[in-house]
Design an enzyme around this catalytic site. Structure first.
Site, PDB file in Angstrom:
ATOM      1  N   ASP A 211      72.714 -12.528  74.443  1.00  0.00           N
ATOM      2  CA  ASP A 211      71.465 -11.872  74.078  1.00  0.00           C
ATOM      3  C   ASP A 211      71.120 -12.183  72.621  1.00  0.00           C
ATOM      4  O   ASP A 211      71.989 -12.213  71.753  1.00  0.00           O
ATOM      5  CB  ASP A 211      71.646 -10.361  74.270  1.00  0.00           C
ATOM      6  CG  ASP A 211      70.370  -9.581  74.038  1.00  0.00           C
ATOM      7  OD1 ASP A 211      69.372  -9.866  74.717  1.00  0.00           O
ATOM      8  OD2 ASP A 211      70.385  -8.678  73.177  1.00  0.00           O
ATOM      9  N   GLU A 277      70.046 -16.906  74.763  1.00  0.00           N
ATOM     10  CA  GLU A 277      68.622 -16.572  74.682  1.00  0.00           C
ATOM     11  C   GLU A 277      68.118 -17.110  73.339  1.00  0.00           C
ATOM     12  O   GLU A 277      68.272 -16.464  72.305  1.00  0.00           O
ATOM     13  CB  GLU A 277      68.427 -15.057  74.766  1.00  0.00           C
ATOM     14  CG  GLU A 277      66.967 -14.637  74.682  1.00  0.00           C
ATOM     15  CD  GLU A 277      66.790 -13.142  74.533  1.00  0.00           C
ATOM     16  OE1 GLU A 277      65.734 -12.633  74.939  1.00  0.00           O
ATOM     17  OE2 GLU A 277      67.694 -12.475  73.990  1.00  0.00           O
TER      18      GLU A 277
END
Length: 534
Positions: A211, A277
């Site tokens: 993330d 990401e």
């Protein structure tokens, strides 16, 4: 690499399975509820592994299921090495992992290294410790400018990125105040991440989705943001769609050393991989994240962000390919995830949006590299217009009710039946309300319908896995009528043609493999894509 639903065991010797895998993102809260509390859980996912095998996906990406107060629905992690009772326990995760592997499906899990929960033991200890203490050094505490915060940074969820504590210092949170940012210059922080990596790798996971992989590292001096970026965010524009090279919150040079550390650990576990990401809008800067000693894969959001049109879609493809062409890493493709509007809605909604989403699926799956499918896309689900009282995304409150947040794309999946609940839960209600109009979109309703979106996904994934025309890692473009595009897989020979206009056009030559919509043999219908071979 797993090849279609006929496979029943994991090919453990395939160490580069991730290069052309079809990943399926499971938003855990919204997939299947096994105990009737209205919230999806790990046992619910295990009960649907047969469905995922039938769909033909190669790997799962599970959103966070760790202990959390759920201020950001699990992305505020209080303990990264356990399971929140809301979702089950470690034995439940182990059963899920074993069942997926038995069906030839790999499992990757979310890693959230930029921040922790404010209820993480480290942070509660930091708040109880004095300024300058080693406990505070694990996070980013700073003195303010009088009554003002240390700089002008704003949170990605709206409002300031700093919160003041009773002794006068401020702590940084690039997301919600309940998500304090870690200090990645602190060796304890790095050592703890390594412990987390090894914990889950020893349990047998096949990799991690990282993330905010462009975050974590902060610039020296914490220099101010350009006010124009703040203004764009306040207008509701995508926080990551601005020119990140001018935004000191993201994409700082020190992040690459963090990724090298992660890669070094993961390399010890054969056949595992990382995907980050990576929200940067510069091809050269994106390439830095997928160098041979950093991420295996980087999410490239260009195709997701492209409008439905031949020129923007082609530009997105060309940029995505260019970003990795000199790195050795494969490109990645996705049309949706848990943070953005679903493709059916983005492409116009209703029958038009569904036709365009089906066409873009064929474009996406025709391309070389790894593909990521968000749960529910295979059912053709649209966003849901939720009432204000149902909204739970922190962006809703943090923006002063000016940004509705991401709940519309997170409504639970409909599995069967005629009324809300739809087999997702046996309880009276789901954590987000499900529409009355979804009976025709359930998995059960679509499984036996050869024209359904689910059937299209199953056929397309199977062909991608088994047809030799999908060989090769490069594409070449063909001339096409205005508003259309066509490319060919070099090495295999597959041709993909897309008509983004409102009228039929002559179709390219070749034998039909699959069409996203009506196909009469001579013309390519409006808002339709086809796969052709020689």
């Amino acid at each position: 690499m797993r090849r279609g639903a006929a496979s029943s065991t994991l090919v453990t010797g395939d160490t580069t399975w991730w290069r052309d895998a079809v990943f399926y993102q499971v938003y855990v809260r919204s997939f299947t509820d096994s105990n009737g509390d209205g919230i999806g859980d790990l046992e619910g996912i295990t009960s649907r592994i047969g469905y995922l095998d039938l769909l033909g996906v190669d790997a799962l990406w599970l959103t966070p299921f760790y202990p959390s107060p759920m201020a950001d629905h699990g992305y505020d992690v209080a303990d990264p090495r356990d399971v929140d009772p809301l979702f089950g326990d470690l034995p439940a995760f182990e059963r899920l992992l074993a069942e997926a592997h038995a069906h030839g499906i790999r499992v990757t899990i979310d890693l959230v290294p930029n921040h922790t929960s404010a209820q993480h033991p480290w942070f509660t200890t930091a708040l109880a410790s004095p300024p300058g203490s080693k406990e505070r050094e694990r996070y980013i505490f700073a003195e303010g400018n009088g009554s003002e915060p240390p700089n002008n940074w704003v949170s990605a969820f709206g409002g300031p990125a700093w919160t003041r504590v009773p002794d006068g210092q401020w702590y940084l949170h690039l997301f919600a105040p309940e998500q304090p940012d870690l200090n990645w210059d602190n060796p304890e922080v790095r050592a703890d991440l390594e412990r987390t990596l090894r914990f889950w790798l020893e349990h047998g996971v096949d990799g991690f989705r990282i993330d905010v992989a462009h975050g974590m590292a902060k610039p020296p001096g914490l220099t101010d943001m350009d006010p124009r970026i703040i203004e764009a965010q306040q207008r509701g524009e995508d926080v990551f769609a601005t020119d990140l090279r001018t935004d000191p919150r993201w994409d700082n040079e020190g992040v690459h050393d963090i990724h090298r550390g992660i890669r070094k650990v993961v390399e010890e576990y054969q056949g595992t991989a990382t995907v980050g990401e990576v929200c940067v809008h510069d091809d050269e800067r994106f390439a830095r994240y997928v160098r041979p000693d950093e991420l295996h894969l980087g999410f490239n959001f260009r195709l997701l962000q492209a409008e439905f049109g031949a020129e923007p879609v082609r530009a997105a493809i060309e940029h995505t390919l260019a970003a990795v062409q000199d790195t050795g890493a494969p490109p990645t493709w996705t049309l949706s995830n848990h943070d953005v509007s679903r493709e059916v809605t983005r492409y116009g909604g209703g029958a038009l949006g569904r036709a365009r989403a089906r066409a873009m699926l064929l474009v996406e799956l025709a391309l070389p590299g790894a593909v990521f499918i968000y749960n529910g896309a295979e059912l053709g689900l649209p966003d849901v217009d939720l009432p204000d009282w149902a909204l739970q995304d922190p962006r809703w409150e943090r923006s002063g009710h000016t940004q509705r947040g991401r709940d519309a794309c997170r409504v639970p999946l409909p599995w069967e039946g005629e009324a809300p609940g739809y087999g997702f839960t046996s309880g009276e209600r789901s954590w987000l309300p499900m529409p009355e109009q979804w009976a025709g979109l359930t998995a059960a309703a679509q499984l036996e319908d050869p024209d359904s979106t689910l059937s299209l996904y199953r056929q397309a994934i199977e062909l991608r896995h088994t047809d030799p025309s999908f060989a090769g890692t490069e594409i070449e473009w063909y001339g096409a009528p205005e508003g259309c595009l066509a490319f060919r897989r070099k090495g295999g020979g597959l041709t993909c043609a897309l008509n983004t206009t409102g009228a039929p056009v002559p179709r390219p030559p070749g034998k039909l493999l699959l069409a996203s919509g009506p196909f009469d043999g001579d013309e390519l219908a409006a808002n339709t894509a086809v796969w052709l071979t020689a």
